[in-house]
Design a protein around this motif. Structure first.
Motif, PDB file in Angstrom:
ATOM      1  N   ALA A 217      -2.214 -44.495  -3.786  1.00 42.21           N
ATOM      2  CA  ALA A 217      -3.556 -44.519  -3.209  1.00 42.21           C
ATOM      3  C   ALA A 217      -4.054 -43.082  -3.137  1.00 42.21           C
ATOM      4  N   ALA A 341      -4.763 -44.323   7.016  1.00 43.94           N
ATOM      5  CA  ALA A 341      -3.485 -43.850   6.477  1.00 43.94           C
ATOM      6  C   ALA A 341      -2.349 -44.417   7.327  1.00 43.94           C
ATOM      7  N   VAL A 342      -1.177 -44.545   6.691  1.00 43.33           N
ATOM      8  CA  VAL A 342      -0.033 -45.165   7.372  1.00 43.33           C
ATOM      9  C   VAL A 342       1.206 -44.293   7.215  1.00 43.33           C
ATOM     10  N   ILE A 343       1.953 -44.169   8.314  1.00 46.22           N
ATOM     11  CA  ILE A 343       3.275 -43.549   8.258  1.00 46.22           C
ATOM     12  C   ILE A 343       4.275 -44.658   8.513  1.00 46.22           C
ATOM     13  N   LEU A 344       5.130 -44.923   7.520  1.00 45.12           N
ATOM     14  CA  LEU A 344       6.110 -45.993   7.651  1.00 45.12           C
ATOM     15  C   LEU A 344       7.506 -45.375   7.712  1.00 45.12           C
ATOM     16  N   THR A 345       8.231 -45.667   8.785  1.00 46.54           N
ATOM     17  CA  THR A 345       9.568 -45.083   8.920  1.00 46.54           C
ATOM     18  C   THR A 345      10.639 -46.145   8.691  1.00 46.54           C
ATOM     19  N   SER A 346      11.708 -45.711   8.005  1.00 49.93           N
ATOM     20  CA  SER A 346      12.832 -46.613   7.731  1.00 49.93           C
ATOM     21  C   SER A 346      14.137 -45.928   8.103  1.00 49.93           C
TER      22      SER A 346
ATOM     23  N   THR B  12       0.037 -44.366   2.096  1.00 51.37           N
ATOM     24  CA  THR B  12       1.176 -44.589   2.984  1.00 51.37           C
ATOM     25  C   THR B  12       2.282 -43.621   2.630  1.00 51.37           C
ATOM     26  N   VAL B  13       2.839 -42.981   3.652  1.00 51.04           N
ATOM     27  CA  VAL B  13       3.979 -42.108   3.413  1.00 51.04           C
ATOM     28  C   VAL B  13       5.225 -42.797   3.974  1.00 51.04           C
ATOM     29  N   HIS B  14       6.287 -42.802   3.180  1.00 50.94           N
ATOM     30  CA  HIS B  14       7.529 -43.445   3.603  1.00 50.94           C
ATOM     31  C   HIS B  14       8.515 -42.376   4.061  1.00 50.94           C
ATOM     32  N   ARG B  29       4.682 -41.853  -1.882  1.00 51.37           N
ATOM     33  CA  ARG B  29       4.835 -40.608  -1.110  1.00 51.37           C
ATOM     34  C   ARG B  29       6.068 -40.761  -0.237  1.00 51.37           C
TER      35      ARG B  29
END
Lengths: 347, 78
Positions: A217, A341-346, B12-14, B29
């Motif tokens: 994106a 916007a998204v911050i995705l934590t794993s 989206t940032v992983h 990202r």
């Protein structure tokens, strides 16, 4: 008799569960855990001389050190065959099996075999280089997996011809082999078409590779004005896990309010995830879902605003189809809420 | 999930510990994290240092969100 070295994780190595996932590589003489079934399947054709055990988290967090140590251990035994796993649907274990198998094959030039569930992320890492027996998603299929792994491994050792993925039970490696067909291509194509028109089952001779890649994106122009959301697969939920999100194979995701919350704490939040040692996340949930620092960044104007709700599920043995479904549902809600916007934590 | 969010047009940032998994899955990202049980923390550090570490990772994540890319990119902070 063939000398066989077996690689397994801390769980199957009977060292312990997630609390022992940081165990560095160690070696034990003879078979351990699933190694007993491996020994049985080998019969008098081979002997499991050593078992190398490594914690899944340790391996993935220290790949270079762990791999060097494991290769040193393998070298000591000069094996004729190397077997890893099976790892079923355990992601970190699958990555470890894949990495170790590739390295052993390359360094020692001996046959290697492992086993995984097709959705294990380790599969894509090694299937082009290594035979990966297709297994079920849980250790209930241990015996079947080991039987197929040994059968294929012995063929490799004896330099017998390896059959097709369907015949041998391994995951296709993308290798094409020439053979003489009974009928010419035009006839086979028409036969296939007729079957298709009749709605009968048929199988293609050239499966198309699946490249499901999403183009990136576009970047956010000005984050200081943007609404930013937090999403996690690390299982952070309000204390008590009100939606009862399962510790593995989660059947849902949760949406939780962050209004008025400056930082998460052990009193307000916890993890529901069953795939990693929960001690650190429960002690300070910001270590997985960083609300405390996001609030600081919001206050300083580095981001416009932190979205009022965060979304969480448990990414542990989650089928891809489910994860897609959750991702689509979450995306829709976030877009409707004007998130940019998204911050995705794993974990 | 990362992929579905991006498919919907949300940058989206992983932030994740096992970068090879993130790459295989198809995140665009990627910011590497600290460790599996504490991706954005380190219990061995003091409270202040740990928070500073978390901030460093998140600032890198914000940078990733503001960077135009045309292929999978890992944004290192270490």
């Amino acid at each position: 008799m063939l000398k066989v070295v077996h690689y397994i994780n801390q769980f199957f190595g009977q060292i312990g569960g997630e609390d022992k996932a940081d165990t560095p590589p160690l070696v034990k003489e003879g078979p351990v855990g699933p190694g007993l079934a491996l020994q049985q399947a080998l019969g008098d054709q081979g002997k499991v001389v050593a078992t190398i055990i490594c914690g899944d988290s340790y391996f993935n967090e220290h790949v270079d050190e762990a791999l060097a140590e494991i290769l040193r251990m393998v070298e000591q035994y000069q094996p004729d065959l190397f077997v890893a796993g099976p790892a079923f649907f355990a992601g970190r274990y699958g990555i470890a099996c894949a990495t170790v198998c590739k390295a052993v094959q390359e360094k020692f030039g001996i046959p290697v075999v492992t086993g995984m569930y097709p959705e294990n992320p380790g599969v894509d890492l090694c299937k082009k280089d290594v035979y990966v027996i297709k297994t079920g998603d849980s250790a209930a299929q241990m015996k079947d997996a080991i039987t197929k792994m040994v059968k294929l491994a012995l063929k490799m050792v004896n330099k017998e011809e390896i059959g097709t993925p369907e015949e041998e039970g391994y995951i296709p490696r993308g290798i094409r082999k020439n053979y003489f067909a009974q009928e010419r291509a035009s006839k086979r194509a028409v036969d296939m078409l007729v079957k298709k028109l009749k709605g009968e089952p048929y199988s293609t001779e050239l499966p198309m590779p699946e490249f499901d890649r999403v183009p990136p994106a576009p970047a956010v122009k000005d984050l200081s004005k943007a609404l930013v959301a937090l999403v996690t697969s690390g299982g952070i939920v309000p204390k008590g896990n009100p939606d009862h999100i399962e510790s593995s194979s989660a059947s849902k995701f949760g949406k939780y309010d962050l209004e008025g919350i400056v930082a998460l704490s052990s009193e307000t939040h916890q993890t529901a995830h069953g795939g990693y040692d929960p001690v650190y996340a429960n002690e300070n949930p910001n270590r997985v879902l960083p609300v405390d620092v996001m609030r600081e960044l919001e206050k300083e104007g580095k981001i416009g605003k932190l979205h009022r709700y965060y979304y969480a599920t448990v990414g542990n043995g989650t089928p891809v189809a489910k994860a897609q479904q959750y991702g689509q549902a979450i995306a829709k809600e976030l877009k409707d809420a004007g998130v940019q916007a998204v911050i995705l934590t794993s974990t | 999930m990362v992929k579905e969010l991006e498919r919907a047009g949300l940058p989206t940032v992983h932030i994740c510990t096992i970068v090879p998994i993130s790459k295989t899955v198809g995140a665009n990202r990627i910011v590497p994290a600290v460790a599996i049980p504490h991706p954005l923390g380190n219990p061995e550090l003091s409270k202040e240092d740990e928070k500073a570490l978390r901030r460093k990772i998140l600032e890198k994540a914000l940078e990733a969100l503001q960077t135009d890319i045309d292929t999978q990119t890992v944004f290192e902070w270490q």
